[in-house]
Motif scaffolding. Sequence first.
Motif, PDB file in Angstrom:
ATOM      1  N   ALA A   1      32.684  25.037  37.143  1.00 49.92           N
ATOM      2  CA  ALA A   1      33.239  26.257  37.728  1.00 49.92           C
ATOM      3  C   ALA A   1      34.764  26.203  37.726  1.00 49.92           C
ATOM      4  N   VAL A   2      35.300  25.051  38.059  1.00 49.33           N
ATOM      5  CA  VAL A   2      36.762  24.950  38.126  1.00 49.33           C
ATOM      6  C   VAL A   2      37.370  25.260  36.764  1.00 49.33           C
ATOM      7  N   ARG A   3      36.740  24.762  35.722  1.00 50.26           N
ATOM      8  CA  ARG A   3      37.252  25.042  34.380  1.00 50.26           C
ATOM      9  C   ARG A   3      37.310  26.547  34.132  1.00 50.26           C
ATOM     10  N   LEU A   4      36.240  27.242  34.512  1.00 48.05           N
ATOM     11  CA  LEU A   4      36.209  28.691  34.309  1.00 48.05           C
ATOM     12  C   LEU A   4      37.214  29.396  35.209  1.00 48.05           C
ATOM     13  N   ALA A   5      37.472  28.788  36.381  1.00 50.47           N
ATOM     14  CA  ALA A   5      38.284  29.476  37.392  1.00 50.47           C
ATOM     15  C   ALA A   5      39.775  29.255  37.210  1.00 50.47           C
ATOM     16  N   VAL A   6      40.163  28.271  36.413  1.00 49.81           N
ATOM     17  CA  VAL A   6      41.584  27.907  36.356  1.00 49.81           C
ATOM     18  C   VAL A   6      42.526  29.092  36.081  1.00 49.81           C
ATOM     19  N   PRO A   7      42.279  29.917  35.081  1.00 47.46           N
ATOM     20  CA  PRO A   7      43.223  31.021  34.844  1.00 47.46           C
ATOM     21  C   PRO A   7      43.358  31.945  36.050  1.00 47.46           C
TER      22      PRO A   7
ATOM     23  N   GLU B   1      53.180  27.203  35.323  1.00 55.06           N
ATOM     24  CA  GLU B   1      52.358  27.516  34.142  1.00 55.06           C
ATOM     25  C   GLU B   1      52.121  26.265  33.304  1.00 55.06           C
ATOM     26  N   GLN B   2      53.121  25.370  33.284  1.00 56.65           N
ATOM     27  CA  GLN B   2      52.952  24.105  32.561  1.00 56.65           C
ATOM     28  C   GLN B   2      51.824  23.287  33.202  1.00 56.65           C
ATOM     29  N   VAL B   3      51.836  23.275  34.541  1.00 53.20           N
ATOM     30  CA  VAL B   3      50.766  22.566  35.251  1.00 53.20           C
ATOM     31  C   VAL B   3      49.415  23.167  34.856  1.00 53.20           C
ATOM     32  N   GLN B   4      49.364  24.498  34.860  1.00 58.08           N
ATOM     33  CA  GLN B   4      48.122  25.187  34.501  1.00 58.08           C
ATOM     34  C   GLN B   4      47.630  24.768  33.115  1.00 58.08           C
ATOM     35  N   GLN B   5      48.572  24.716  32.160  1.00 52.65           N
ATOM     36  CA  GLN B   5      48.175  24.342  30.799  1.00 52.65           C
ATOM     37  C   GLN B   5      47.584  22.940  30.739  1.00 52.65           C
ATOM     38  N   ARG B   6      48.224  22.032  31.494  1.00 45.99           N
ATOM     39  CA  ARG B   6      47.709  20.654  31.523  1.00 45.99           C
ATOM     40  C   ARG B   6      46.298  20.609  32.091  1.00 45.99           C
ATOM     41  N   VAL B   7      46.127  21.342  33.199  1.00 44.24           N
ATOM     42  CA  VAL B   7      44.812  21.351  33.838  1.00 44.24           C
ATOM     43  C   VAL B   7      43.773  21.932  32.877  1.00 44.24           C
ATOM     44  N   GLU B   8      44.151  23.016  32.189  1.00 42.12           N
ATOM     45  CA  GLU B   8      43.208  23.635  31.248  1.00 42.12           C
ATOM     46  C   GLU B   8      42.847  22.670  30.133  1.00 42.12           C
ATOM     47  N   ARG B   9      43.849  21.921  29.666  1.00 39.93           N
ATOM     48  CA  ARG B   9      43.580  20.959  28.603  1.00 39.93           C
ATOM     49  C   ARG B   9      42.632  19.866  29.114  1.00 39.93           C
TER      50      ARG B   9
ATOM     51  N   LEU C   1      42.634  31.157  39.236  1.00 38.23           N
ATOM     52  CA  LEU C   1      43.284  30.413  40.328  1.00 38.23           C
ATOM     53  C   LEU C   1      44.795  30.393  40.104  1.00 38.23           C
ATOM     54  N   ALA C   2      45.192  30.172  38.861  1.00 35.69           N
ATOM     55  CA  ALA C   2      46.623  30.102  38.549  1.00 35.69           C
ATOM     56  C   ALA C   2      47.312  31.423  38.850  1.00 35.69           C
ATOM     57  N   ASN C   3      46.618  32.534  38.581  1.00 36.04           N
ATOM     58  CA  ASN C   3      47.160  33.846  38.937  1.00 36.04           C
ATOM     59  C   ASN C   3      47.523  33.913  40.406  1.00 36.04           C
ATOM     60  N   SER C   4      46.568  33.533  41.248  1.00 30.42           N
ATOM     61  CA  SER C   4      46.799  33.591  42.697  1.00 30.42           C
ATOM     62  C   SER C   4      47.913  32.638  43.100  1.00 30.42           C
ATOM     63  N   LEU C   5      47.951  31.468  42.475  1.00 32.91           N
ATOM     64  CA  LEU C   5      48.937  30.472  42.890  1.00 32.91           C
ATOM     65  C   LEU C   5      50.345  30.875  42.455  1.00 32.91           C
ATOM     66  N   ILE C   6      50.464  31.558  41.321  1.00 32.72           N
ATOM     67  CA  ILE C   6      51.779  32.054  40.909  1.00 32.72           C
ATOM     68  C   ILE C   6      52.221  33.186  41.842  1.00 32.72           C
ATOM     69  N   SER C   7      51.281  34.032  42.217  1.00 29.15           N
ATOM     70  CA  SER C   7      51.609  35.059  43.226  1.00 29.15           C
ATOM     71  C   SER C   7      52.087  34.398  44.506  1.00 29.15           C
ATOM     72  N   LEU C   8      51.428  33.308  44.859  1.00 30.88           N
ATOM     73  CA  LEU C   8      51.791  32.602  46.092  1.00 30.88           C
ATOM     74  C   LEU C   8      53.251  32.139  46.051  1.00 30.88           C
TER      75      LEU C   8
ATOM     76  N   SER D   1      39.122  31.549  47.054  1.00 29.91           N
ATOM     77  CA  SER D   1      37.689  31.390  47.311  1.00 29.91           C
ATOM     78  C   SER D   1      36.882  32.353  46.446  1.00 29.91           C
ATOM     79  N   GLU D   2      37.413  33.561  46.249  1.00 33.74           N
ATOM     80  CA  GLU D   2      36.695  34.523  45.408  1.00 33.74           C
ATOM     81  C   GLU D   2      36.651  34.070  43.955  1.00 33.74           C
ATOM     82  N   SER D   3      37.771  33.521  43.470  1.00 36.26           N
ATOM     83  CA  SER D   3      37.778  33.011  42.092  1.00 36.26           C
ATOM     84  C   SER D   3      36.762  31.897  41.938  1.00 36.26           C
ATOM     85  N   LEU D   4      36.747  30.983  42.920  1.00 36.39           N
ATOM     86  CA  LEU D   4      35.829  29.838  42.839  1.00 36.39           C
ATOM     87  C   LEU D   4      34.380  30.277  42.990  1.00 36.39           C
ATOM     88  N   ARG D   5      34.153  31.212  43.907  1.00 34.26           N
ATOM     89  CA  ARG D   5      32.786  31.693  44.112  1.00 34.26           C
ATOM     90  C   ARG D   5      32.263  32.365  42.844  1.00 34.26           C
TER      91      ARG D   5
END
Lengths: 246, 219
Positions: free
Chosen positions: B140-146, B203-211, B148-155, B103-107
């Motif tokens: 916002a999602v485009r800016l937040a992806v990196p 990380e592959q998923v992240q790259q696709r989303v970023e693209r 968000l991915a950090n948090s999701l990899i931690s998860l 939520s903080e990343s998205l906000r």
Amino acid sequence: MSMIEIKNVSKWYGDFQVLTDCTTDVKKGEVVVVCGPSGSGKSTLIKTVNALEPFQKGDIIVDGISVGDPKTDLPKLRARIGMVFQNFELFPHLSITENLTIAQQRVLGRSKDEAMQKGMHYLDRVGLKAQANKFPGQLSGGQQQRVAIARALAMDPIAMLFDEPTSALDPEMVNEVLDVMVELAHEGMTMMCVTHEMGFARKVANRVIFMDRGAIVEDCEKEEFFGNIDARSERARQFLSKILAH
Amino acid sequence: MEWLELAMTAVPVLMTGVGYTLLFAVSAMVLGLTLGFAVALLRIAQVPLLSQLAALYVSLMRGTPLLVQIFVIYYGLPSVGIEFEPVTAGILALTLNVAAYLSESLRGAMAGVERGQWDAALSLGLGWWPAVRFVIAPQAVRLAVPSLANSLISLIKDTSLVSVITVSELMMVTKDLIAQTFQPLPLYLMAAAIYWVLSALFEQVQQRVERHFGRAHAR
């Protein structure tokens, strides 16, 4: 008939007064140019017309509807007033056609085909039909601003607000935008334009408003404004001498 | 040779653990993104009371250890009559925790979209929610992806903490195998390798989303 009536509008940011008792009106089919030094409140004033900026005192009536009335359906009112911004503000994640159609579909409930037809009609009018499938970032500033004008026109607005539409443009792109605006004025569109383009004002404006420190200092016919500079206020004369010097 | 044999017996067992790890990770990602988006919206909209509650929730979740949160939910709440299955408790704890970070990343990303974009959306007659949905959030999602991915990899890695509430996910089955074989080094390294592979796949998923989100910005 007044299309936009601004009545004794005052606005404060905290203790700082940005608009002081502003009163003017724009009649149907009229082109009014608002000029003044930076920080004079002209952008703030034009943004109060479609309630992008709230104001604390006075009222604004657009086509008979009060902007200040809390019961007014603002999205509905805004959908009827086109606005063009200094920094174009096209939606960068959407293609040009999507930029032109999204509000038509989501706000006016037009079908995709209808919205596309309308959008392409105006895109053609601003001379950019070939760019339809590009994204905003792939266009020049002048092209982006023309798309922004087409986007606003596609909503069939009753009036258009321009907030320094050429200030962010490279000099060689100013005219392509002004040409579109001149054409629009000749077609009878009601326009309120914050701009320093005095050539544009001379060519198409009916009236010129000069603002300073949040107040409307001059509000007169174009011929009077440019024709009788000596009768203008001290501040307006200073301002004009600076921007007309070269 | 010895390691190879160990791997032959260990890998099938570890894979059963990976199933649970993925269940936790994917469930908490989906639920966490949904909750995180809702919390971010509450804070952006500045709904009185609700946005303060959302801020308090974020502060609590970020300010206390995930391990403590898992214990509170699984071992603590039953004393006030709220009981969860271990899997439910695990998903709940991971979701609540990751949603706060997401939520903080998205906000932050939504606040980072320029005011002019709001003005343009509103000036066209879009209401608050359509403006968010069609104009602000996609940018916002485009800016937040990196972030968000950090948090999701931690998860993905944090799912290992759920082993403390008797769920036989990857970490738990690794520990069980070690108890049987007394081979901590190779088995922990195998577990580590699996977590790394899972994160690398993500990380592959992240790259696709970023693209995907970057296509409008390609020149």
